[in-house]
Scaffold this motif. Structure first.
Motif, short mmCIF file in Angstrom:
data_model
loop_
_atom_site.label_atom_id
_atom_site.label_comp_id
_atom_site.label_asym_id
_atom_site.label_seq_id
_atom_site.Cartn_x
_atom_site.Cartn_y
_atom_site.Cartn_z
N LEU A 5 76.37 5.31 98.34
CA LEU A 5 75.32 4.42 97.01
C LEU A 5 74.64 5.77 96.23
O LEU A 5 74.49 5.36 94.85
CB LEU A 5 74.63 3.59 97.65
N GLN A 6 74.25 6.54 97.49
CA GLN A 6 73.08 7.76 96.86
C GLN A 6 74.46 7.78 95.39
O GLN A 6 73.45 8.88 94.36
CB GLN A 6 72.59 8.62 97.34
N GLN A 7 75.38 8.64 96.07
CA GLN A 7 76.56 9.45 94.85
C GLN A 7 76.74 8.55 93.69
O GLN A 7 76.71 9.26 92.91
CB GLN A 7 77.63 9.84 95.95
N LEU A 8 77.42 7.48 94.11
CA LEU A 8 77.48 6.60 92.90
C LEU A 8 76.11 6.98 92.07
O LEU A 8 76.45 6.36 90.33
CB LEU A 8 77.31 5.00 93.17
N ARG A 9 75.12 6.47 92.35
CA ARG A 9 74.07 6.75 91.22
C ARG A 9 73.83 7.75 90.81
O ARG A 9 73.25 7.87 89.71
CB ARG A 9 72.11 6.23 92.11
N LEU A 10 73.83 8.55 91.38
CA LEU A 10 73.52 9.98 90.84
C LEU A 10 74.96 9.94 89.40
O LEU A 10 74.11 10.85 89.02
CB LEU A 10 73.97 11.57 91.48
N PHE A 11 76.07 9.76 90.37
CA PHE A 11 77.10 10.21 89.08
C PHE A 11 76.38 8.86 87.96
O PHE A 11 77.15 9.56 87.07
CB PHE A 11 78.74 9.58 89.64
N GLU A 12 75.89 8.04 88.21
CA GLU A 12 76.04 7.13 86.99
C GLU A 12 74.52 7.60 85.93
O GLU A 12 75.18 7.99 84.96
CB GLU A 12 75.38 5.40 87.53
N ALA A 13 73.49 8.25 86.69
CA ALA A 13 72.81 8.09 85.87
C ALA A 13 73.67 9.58 85.40
O ALA A 13 72.84 10.39 84.39
CB ALA A 13 71.83 9.15 86.70
N VAL A 14 73.89 10.83 85.93
CA VAL A 14 74.30 11.93 84.79
C VAL A 14 74.92 11.46 83.76
O VAL A 14 75.45 12.26 82.87
CB VAL A 14 75.00 12.95 86.03
N ALA A 15 76.08 10.79 84.38
CA ALA A 15 77.40 10.44 83.07
C ALA A 15 76.88 10.19 82.37
O ALA A 15 76.84 10.28 80.68
CB ALA A 15 78.23 9.54 84.18
N ARG A 16 75.43 8.90 82.27
CA ARG A 16 74.83 8.13 81.14
C ARG A 16 73.45 9.32 80.48
O ARG A 16 74.07 9.00 79.33
CB ARG A 16 73.25 7.11 81.72
N PHE A 20 72.15 17.27 83.66
CA PHE A 20 72.17 17.33 85.24
C PHE A 20 70.82 17.30 84.74
O PHE A 20 69.89 16.33 85.83
CB PHE A 20 72.65 18.46 85.65
N THR A 21 69.59 17.64 85.01
CA THR A 21 68.42 17.59 84.85
C THR A 21 67.42 17.25 84.56
O THR A 21 66.92 16.40 85.43
CB THR A 21 67.48 18.75 84.03
N ARG A 22 68.20 16.33 83.51
CA ARG A 22 68.02 14.57 83.44
C ARG A 22 67.76 13.64 84.50
O ARG A 22 66.94 12.72 84.60
CB ARG A 22 67.57 13.43 81.49
N ALA A 23 68.81 13.71 84.48
CA ALA A 23 69.03 12.90 86.00
C ALA A 23 68.48 13.01 87.02
O ALA A 23 68.50 12.58 88.48
CB ALA A 23 70.83 13.11 86.09
N ALA A 24 68.50 14.51 87.19
CA ALA A 24 67.27 14.77 88.49
C ALA A 24 66.33 14.10 88.36
O ALA A 24 66.18 14.10 89.26
CB ALA A 24 67.50 16.47 88.51
N GLU A 25 65.78 14.26 87.19
CA GLU A 25 64.64 14.13 86.99
C GLU A 25 63.90 12.74 87.20
O GLU A 25 63.00 11.99 87.21
CB GLU A 25 63.91 14.46 85.60
N GLU A 26 65.23 12.01 86.95
CA GLU A 26 64.79 10.37 87.05
C GLU A 26 65.07 9.67 88.31
O GLU A 26 64.16 9.11 88.55
CB GLU A 26 66.57 9.65 85.66
N LEU A 27 65.60 10.46 89.06
CA LEU A 27 65.94 10.57 90.70
C LEU A 27 65.37 10.81 91.78
O LEU A 27 65.28 11.44 92.78
CB LEU A 27 67.68 11.37 90.90
#
Length: 306
Positions: A5-16, A20-27
């Motif tokens: 699930l963690q990988q899916l959450r990460l991928f969804e955030a990066v794709a959205r 990469f940096t914004r996805a990392a900040e969000e999570l």
């Protein structure tokens, strides 16, 4: 495939975000941690999900399929979580909020009062500038956002609550301090310290003065309310500030409010979410709490348009 699930959450955030940096900040992860997990996801999927072209990256066809699946899985999980929470008597679960920067003067207090009555609620609060809040709203990253000036280019629902009174702030030794009914034309020639173009306070002030037939030439542009307060305290000029942000400085005599004739700027804070969105149970409860607080205050120093 052995996907987490963690990988899916990460991928969804990066794709959205396509970032990469914004996805990392969000999570709340490092960019390196995100990159490692996504490499493992590609290995588990047996397909390349991203392709880099120059300094930008794009989803591959497999990446688009993965993104659609991630969004569906995560949405189903969130719906399940909310359904299970609704079956119980205890209000629990996450409360995801983004607020504009000056909301930090009152939202933590209101959030604390709400959490005191609902200990199982887990708040996730992001305080950032208006542009970023609008981005998060457009991407549906939060249960709702709190802001003053609402965007006009999005289909949204809004719920106004607390009032936001804007006032003219000055150093106590300023020549106009204590003068009654100051004509707007008299303050036009003062040195003005203003927020950046596009902020709610700046827009409201410019529109008000234009309506008075008075043009203001900014002396300094500063990027935060705190910076402006310090500049006014230092005697660099006048500014328009949310009354909510000045309580400490007014109580200790570091700032005063000028009595400018006809200057009555009272805006509203708004809870905002995308049209058609179903607010989770916890978000609905907090929204009701905000409305209850607002109903108990005819006016107050708890609002601002950022």
């Amino acid at each position: 495939m052995h996907l987490t699930l963690q990988q899916l959450r990460l991928f969804e955030a990066v794709a959205r975000h396509r970032h990469f940096t914004r996805a990392a900040e969000e999570l709340h992860l490092t960019q390196q941690a995100v990159s490692i997990q996504l490499r493992r996801l590609e290995e588990n999927a047996g397909a390349k999900l991203f392709e880099h072209i120059g300094r930008r990256f794009f989803l591959t066809p497999a990446g688009h399929e993965m993104h659609a699946a991630c969004a569906d899985i995560l949405a189903r999980l969130q719906a399940l979580e909310e359904s299970l929470d609704a079956l119980g008597d205890t209000m629990k679960g996450p409360l995801r909020l983004s607020v504009v920067t000056t909301a930090k003067y009152f939202i933590p207090h209101l959030l604390g009062a709400f959490i005191a009555g609902h200990q199982a609620v887990v708040p996730r609060l992001i305080v950032t500038n208006r542009a970023r809040v609008v981005e998060r709203l457009a991407d549906n990253q939060d249960d709702f956002v709190i802001m003053g000036q609402v965007p006009t280019h999005l289909a949204i629902e809004t719920c106004p609550f607390l009032e936001n009174r804007l006032v003219v702030a000055a150093h106590p030794d300023h020549p106009l301090a204590g003068m009654p009914a100051i004509p707007p034309a008299l303050i036009a020639g003062e040195r003005w310290l203003v927020r950046e173009a596009g902020s709610g306070t700046r827009t409201a002030f410019d529109q008000h003065m234009a309506g008075q037939g008075v043009a203001i030439a900014p002396y300094m542009e500063l990027g935060s309310t705190e910076a402006i307060k310090q500049a006014v305290i230092a005697g660099l000029g006048l500014s328009v500030l949310p009354l909510a942000s000045m309580e400490l400085e007014l109580s200790c005599g570091c700032l005063v409010v000028l009595d400018v004739d006809g200057f009555s700027l009272c805006r509203r804070w708004n809870a905002v979410w995308l049209k058609g969105k179903t607010l989770p149970r916890v978000a609905r409860a907090f929204l009701g709490f905000l409305q209850g607080v607002a109903a108990g205050r005819s006016a107050g120093p708890t609002a601002r348009r950022d």
